[in-house]
Motif scaffolding. Sequence first.
Motif, short mmCIF file in Angstrom:
data_model
loop_
_atom_site.label_atom_id
_atom_site.label_comp_id
_atom_site.label_asym_id
_atom_site.label_seq_id
_atom_site.Cartn_x
_atom_site.Cartn_y
_atom_site.Cartn_z
N LYS A 221 0.83 -1.21 0.00
CA LYS A 221 0.00 0.00 0.00
C LYS A 221 0.87 1.26 0.00
O LYS A 221 0.58 2.23 -0.70
CB LYS A 221 -0.93 -0.02 1.20
N GLU A 222 1.94 1.23 0.80
CA GLU A 222 2.85 2.37 0.83
C GLU A 222 3.47 2.62 -0.53
O GLU A 222 3.52 3.75 -1.02
CB GLU A 222 3.97 2.13 1.86
N ASN A 223 3.96 1.56 -1.16
CA ASN A 223 4.63 1.71 -2.45
C ASN A 223 3.67 2.06 -3.57
O ASN A 223 4.05 2.75 -4.51
CB ASN A 223 5.41 0.43 -2.77
N LEU A 224 2.44 1.60 -3.46
CA LEU A 224 1.43 2.01 -4.43
C LEU A 224 1.13 3.50 -4.32
O LEU A 224 0.92 4.19 -5.31
CB LEU A 224 0.14 1.20 -4.24
N TYR A 225 1.15 3.98 -3.09
CA TYR A 225 0.96 5.42 -2.87
C TYR A 225 2.12 6.21 -3.47
O TYR A 225 1.91 7.24 -4.14
CB TYR A 225 0.86 5.71 -1.38
#
Length: 300
Positions: free
Chosen positions: A158-162
């Motif tokens: 989720k962090e990297n998608l953000y």
Amino acid sequence: MIEELIAQTLNKAIENNVNLTPYNYYKLFIETATQNGLNLTDLKKYLYEEYKEDELTDQIKERIERIVDNVKKEISNASQNISETLIAQENLHLEDASNAYEEIEKLKKINLSLKMNLEKAMRNIDLERESLEKVKVKVYRDSLTGLYLREYLQIKLKENLYYMERYGRIFSLFMIDVDDFKDINDKFGHQIGDNVLWQIGNLIKKNIRSSDIPVRYGGDEFVVLMPETDINSAKKVAEKFTDKMSKVIFKKKDEEFKVTFSIGLTCVRKDDTLDSIMERVDAALYSSKRSGKNSITVFD
């Protein structure tokens, strides 16, 4: 009588701002005497017979000096009052300035105290964050392999998608599945099977960067999340891993065996979600399985 006339004459001179030269004084004195009803002839005779010129001049000088002294005193008093007023005002200003300075110093101290408290709070927050991160790491660690658990992968994905959506930062991930792991457990036992999983986890950790996220996804499946990494670089890491692992020999008594892997790779896309990217890497993995195992498939 003469003293009164002199006093009246001098008062008129002061009131009318007359310059008291001898001629002006004499003229003004005669006018004053005449206004008081004195005969001019008798006055002149009286003056010149009874008062010598030097005595008259001395009296005039003395009177003038007294007047000047009084004026000086008044000026001095006025100056003193003005000075005292100015000093009082200055003291008031100084007092105001002093009060303002004191207030500024108080504000500085309050500001310094707030700054110190803020810095302390920030340090505490950092410590709490580190502590929380350690707790997370401990909670999300697999006890057998030492790798992260599946739940932690979801957080990092989720962090990297953000970061991808906000800053365009790419990332890749690959999924590893041990070929025929069930057969290994059945033939050599779960203890050997656990040793295989431990060796895999250890080898993964040794062949990735500190910024990469190694995960035991479940059972005999592993995932490596690689931030700031394109698909070609990720593939090189996967190939390096399989090459290293192909050289590891497992033993049970006199029997030896090696382990092979099926690997699927993918790179993040612009509109990816958590589900879409995991579905894609899973599809690449099963493509490797269907193609005969011991292979790497890139879903690109």
